[in-house]
Write an enzyme that holds these catalytic residues in place. Structure first.
Site, PDB file in Angstrom:
ATOM      1  N   SER A   1       0.979  12.587   7.313  1.00  0.00           N
ATOM      2  CA  SER A   1      -0.346  12.910   7.880  1.00  0.00           C
ATOM      3  C   SER A   1      -1.148  13.763   6.892  1.00  0.00           C
ATOM      4  O   SER A   1      -2.355  13.610   6.764  1.00  0.00           O
ATOM      5  CB  SER A   1      -0.192  13.697   9.182  1.00  0.00           C
ATOM      6  OG  SER A   1       0.682  13.050  10.062  1.00  0.00           O
TER       7      SER A   1
ATOM      8  N   PHE B   1       0.850  -1.193   0.000  1.00  0.00           N
ATOM      9  CA  PHE B   1       0.000   0.000   0.000  1.00  0.00           C
ATOM     10  C   PHE B   1       0.884   1.241   0.000  1.00  0.00           C
ATOM     11  O   PHE B   1       1.639   1.457   0.963  1.00  0.00           O
ATOM     12  CB  PHE B   1      -0.869  -0.047   1.257  1.00  0.00           C
ATOM     13  CG  PHE B   1      -1.836   1.082   1.434  1.00  0.00           C
ATOM     14  CD1 PHE B   1      -3.080   1.065   0.803  1.00  0.00           C
ATOM     15  CD2 PHE B   1      -1.534   2.143   2.270  1.00  0.00           C
ATOM     16  CE1 PHE B   1      -3.993   2.096   0.996  1.00  0.00           C
ATOM     17  CE2 PHE B   1      -2.450   3.183   2.467  1.00  0.00           C
ATOM     18  CZ  PHE B   1      -3.681   3.152   1.841  1.00  0.00           C
ATOM     19  N   GLY B   2       0.813   2.031  -1.049  1.00  0.00           N
ATOM     20  CA  GLY B   2       1.697   3.194  -1.161  1.00  0.00           C
ATOM     21  C   GLY B   2       0.938   4.502  -1.137  1.00  0.00           C
ATOM     22  O   GLY B   2       0.416   4.941  -2.168  1.00  0.00           O
TER      23      GLY B   2
ATOM     24  N   GLU C   1      -0.200   4.602  10.097  1.00  0.00           N
ATOM     25  CA  GLU C   1      -1.665   4.497   9.978  1.00  0.00           C
ATOM     26  C   GLU C   1      -2.365   5.519  10.879  1.00  0.00           C
ATOM     27  O   GLU C   1      -3.319   5.202  11.590  1.00  0.00           O
ATOM     28  CB  GLU C   1      -2.133   3.066  10.258  1.00  0.00           C
ATOM     29  CG  GLU C   1      -1.428   2.083   9.328  1.00  0.00           C
ATOM     30  CD  GLU C   1      -2.302   0.986   8.815  1.00  0.00           C
ATOM     31  OE1 GLU C   1      -3.533   1.158   8.805  1.00  0.00           O
ATOM     32  OE2 GLU C   1      -1.755  -0.043   8.406  1.00  0.00           O
TER      33      GLU C   1
HETATM   34  C1  LIG Z   1       7.787   1.329   9.841  1.00  0.00           C
HETATM   35  C2  LIG Z   1       6.831   2.129   9.041  1.00  0.00           C
HETATM   36  C3  LIG Z   1       6.046   1.516   8.069  1.00  0.00           C
HETATM   37  C4  LIG Z   1       5.184   2.268   7.279  1.00  0.00           C
HETATM   38  N1  LIG Z   1       4.443   1.650   6.292  1.00  0.00           N
HETATM   39  C5  LIG Z   1       3.697   2.407   5.444  1.00  0.00           C
HETATM   40  C6  LIG Z   1       3.027   1.796   4.316  1.00  0.00           C
HETATM   41  O1  LIG Z   1       3.068   0.563   4.133  1.00  0.00           O
HETATM   42  N2  LIG Z   1       2.348   2.602   3.449  1.00  0.00           N
HETATM   43  C7  LIG Z   1       2.287   3.967   3.609  1.00  0.00           C
HETATM   44  O2  LIG Z   1       1.658   4.618   2.794  1.00  0.00           O
HETATM   45  N3  LIG Z   1       2.893   4.565   4.679  1.00  0.00           N
HETATM   46  C8  LIG Z   1       3.601   3.826   5.586  1.00  0.00           C
HETATM   47  N4  LIG Z   1       4.251   4.430   6.647  1.00  0.00           N
HETATM   48  C9  LIG Z   1       4.205   5.884   6.752  1.00  0.00           C
HETATM   49  C10 LIG Z   1       3.309   6.375   7.886  1.00  0.00           C
HETATM   50  O3  LIG Z   1       1.957   6.120   7.611  1.00  0.00           O
HETATM   51  C11 LIG Z   1       3.620   7.872   8.097  1.00  0.00           C
HETATM   52  O4  LIG Z   1       4.900   7.930   8.658  1.00  0.00           O
HETATM   53  C12 LIG Z   1       2.600   8.547   9.007  1.00  0.00           C
HETATM   54  O5  LIG Z   1       1.395   8.750   8.312  1.00  0.00           O
HETATM   55  C13 LIG Z   1       3.095   9.886   9.537  1.00  0.00           C
HETATM   56  O6  LIG Z   1       3.561  10.691   8.504  1.00  0.00           O
HETATM   57  P1  LIG Z   1       5.011  11.383   8.604  1.00  0.00           P
HETATM   58  O7  LIG Z   1       5.982  10.356   9.027  1.00  0.00           O
HETATM   59  O8  LIG Z   1       5.243  12.097   7.332  1.00  0.00           O
HETATM   60  O9  LIG Z   1       4.873  12.429   9.801  1.00  0.00           O
HETATM   61  P2  LIG Z   1       4.282  13.906   9.687  1.00  0.00           P
HETATM   62  O10 LIG Z   1       2.936  13.878   9.086  1.00  0.00           O
HETATM   63  O11 LIG Z   1       5.300  14.799   9.074  1.00  0.00           O
HETATM   64  O12 LIG Z   1       4.147  14.276  11.236  1.00  0.00           O
HETATM   65  C14 LIG Z   1       5.269  14.654  12.036  1.00  0.00           C
HETATM   66  C15 LIG Z   1       4.765  14.933  13.457  1.00  0.00           C
HETATM   67  O13 LIG Z   1       3.834  16.030  13.430  1.00  0.00           O
HETATM   68  C16 LIG Z   1       2.597  15.609  13.990  1.00  0.00           C
HETATM   69  N5  LIG Z   1       1.512  16.255  13.265  1.00  0.00           N
HETATM   70  C17 LIG Z   1       1.312  16.286  11.925  1.00  0.00           C
HETATM   71  N6  LIG Z   1       0.195  16.971  11.650  1.00  0.00           N
HETATM   72  C18 LIG Z   1      -0.352  17.343  12.835  1.00  0.00           C
HETATM   73  C19 LIG Z   1      -1.536  18.062  13.215  1.00  0.00           C
HETATM   74  N7  LIG Z   1      -2.411  18.502  12.316  1.00  0.00           N
HETATM   75  N8  LIG Z   1      -1.748  18.282  14.534  1.00  0.00           N
HETATM   76  C20 LIG Z   1      -0.873  17.801  15.462  1.00  0.00           C
HETATM   77  N9  LIG Z   1       0.227  17.127  15.174  1.00  0.00           N
HETATM   78  C21 LIG Z   1       0.498  16.892  13.874  1.00  0.00           C
HETATM   79  C22 LIG Z   1       2.556  14.108  13.814  1.00  0.00           C
HETATM   80  O14 LIG Z   1       1.655  13.496  14.731  1.00  0.00           O
HETATM   81  C23 LIG Z   1       4.010  13.746  14.069  1.00  0.00           C
HETATM   82  O15 LIG Z   1       4.238  13.701  15.451  1.00  0.00           O
HETATM   83  C24 LIG Z   1       5.083   3.685   7.485  1.00  0.00           C
HETATM   84  C25 LIG Z   1       5.840   4.283   8.499  1.00  0.00           C
HETATM   85  C26 LIG Z   1       6.695   3.532   9.269  1.00  0.00           C
HETATM   86  C27 LIG Z   1       7.483   4.214  10.347  1.00  0.00           C
END
Ligand SMILES: Cc1cc2nc3c(=O)[nH]c(=O)nc-3n(C[C@H](O)[C@H](O)[C@H](O)COP(=O)(O)OP(=O)(O)OC[C@H]3O[C@@H](n4cnc5c(N)ncnc54)[C@H](O)[C@@H]3O)c2cc1C
Length: 397
Positions: free
Chosen positions: A132, A123-124, A363
């Protein structure tokens, strides 16, 4: 209200428990140390009928209910998060999305082999600048005759180097923001599509996580899932199922922390008695036991709603948030109970702690789920009905 598990569910739990005890736990420390993803585990899960446990039999699955998927994930994560994560993306995020949104042709071509475990799905959604904030994605899909041309990249994709089929999301009309995102199925091996592993992860070291690259990848129109512009809703409905499996897995993590901690409480003595006799240690054990029970109840309620064919975004988000935070706390307390020994990989609890962080991020981060729950409670958020629902269980033949 019936809180009992069925004979079939109990039998599946026993099968997965035995599998974890015999085929994962004896090797996991080494796999984790070497950052080794063991593909044989997915083959064995397929042989056991667990790669499509809640997919209807007519589409190659075992036809069991959604809570059986939760039981599989709970028991798998008692072994290690890597294999539960694999089931989460393969079944939760990919196969169930095809079941809900796919055309009959897409189900026959992609869902059937996935449910049998012959092909692996991923799932990409996430991109370097879009986690987020999904709408910040940059990947585009431009219509060209009876195809779309995909350009862009995805990051942090579980099973990136392992999967055969990828459910990916791209802008077909950026001006429409959330309403301009579309979902596609991409196959490994197509020209212009490549993947790369991410190294140096804190946890899930026995799992595979990586990047996807699309360089003028030609995707036939028949591989579009749903309508143009429906991708955001499809992604969010996929997360209703993925998050459910993550929450269930978190219960398995708490169970593993409790199991290891209780064992250690009986072995280790300080001040002339087993540490389990000290009230402050008991407090940590009691918290784990309480969180395990309450998290499982939230998971099973979300699964019950899925079985009824009812909306469950709010309940699934609550289960995911509560269970993952509780697993993180349980893992931290399990290390605390083990004292200095918990700080080395002589005991499994340091692995639980490193592993328990990812589910608080993926997620939907803890913060995103906190916001969702506040918005539901305050009346700021209401879910609109989807054009297609996940089928209720028992499935129609
Ligand atoms: C091991 C692993 C496996 C993964 N597998 C998949 C996968 O198979 N497919 C896929 O699509 N993705 C995958 N992901 C990605 C994951 O879903 C994202 O990392 C997650 O959605 C958070 O996005 P980000 O890392 O860009 O953090 P960001 O969105 O940049 O957030 C950074 C910080 O800011 C906070 N933040 C952001 N917006 C707000 C807000 N509005 N209010 C308050 N706080 C906020 C967040 O909570 C976090 O603490 C995976 C991640 C990991 C670590």
């Amino acid at each position: 209200m019936d809180f009992s598990l069925s004979q079939e569910q109990l039998a599946v739990r026993e099968v997965v428990r035995k599998f974890v005890d015999e085929e994962i736990l004896p090797h996991i420390r080494e796999w984790d140390e070497k950052h080794h993803f063991e593909p044989r585990i997915l083959q064995r899960l397929a042989e056991l009928g667990l790669m499509g446990v809640c997919i209807p039999e007519k589409y190659g699955g075992a036809g069991m209910d959604y809570n059986t998927l939760a039981i599989v994930c709970d028991e798998l994560e008692r072994g290690d998060i890597a294999f539960r994560t694999a089931v989460s993306v393969h079944t939760g995020l990919n196969s169930l999305t095809l079941l809900q949104w796919g055309t009959e042709e897409q189900k026959q071509k992609y869902l059937v082999p996935q449910a049998r475990g012959e092909k692996i799905g991923a799932f990409g959604l996430t991109e370097p600048n879009a986690g987020s904030d999904v709408a910040a994605m940059r990947t585009t899909a431009v219509r060209d005759g009876d195809s779309y041309i995909l350009n862009g990249s995805k990051i942090w994709i579980s099973l990136a180097d392992v999967a055969d089929h990828f459910l990916v999301f791209a802008y077909t009309d950026r001006a429409k923001k959330h309403h301009g995102i579309t979902a596609f199925i991409v196959e490994r091996g197509w020209e212009g599509f490549s993947t790369r592993s991410i190294k140096g992860k804190l946890g899930i070291r026995a799992g595979n996580t990586g990047e996807l690259f699309f360089d003028h990848v030609r995707v036939p129109v028949e591989n579009r899932v749903g309508e143009e512009g429906e991708g955001f809703r499809i992604a969010m409905s996929a997360l209703d199922n993925g998050r459910f499996t993550v929450a269930a897995g978190a219960c398995g993590c708490i169970a593993a922390c409790l199991e290891a901690s209780v064992k250690y409480c009986h072995e280790r003595e300080t001040f002339g008695q087993p540490i389990g006799k000290h009230q402050l240690v008991q407090q940590m054990i009691a918290k784990m036991a309480a969180n395990l029970e309450s998290s499982r109840l939230l998971v099973y309620r979300a699964g019950w709603l899925k079985n009824q064919g009812l909306p469950n975004t709010r309940e699934t988000s609550l289960a995911k948030w509560v269970a993952c935070d509780a697993a993180w706390e349980a893992a931290s307390d399990a290390v605390q109970i083990h004292g200095a020994y918990g700080y080395s990989n002589e005991y499994p609890v340091e692995r639980y702690l490193r592993n328990a962080k990812a589910p608080v991020i993926y997620e939907g981060t803890r913060e995103i789920h906190t916001i969702l729950q506040a918005e539901y409670a305050l009346g700021y958020r209401r879910d609109k009905p989807l054009s297609r629902r996940l089928p209720a269980w028992p499935f129609e033949e």
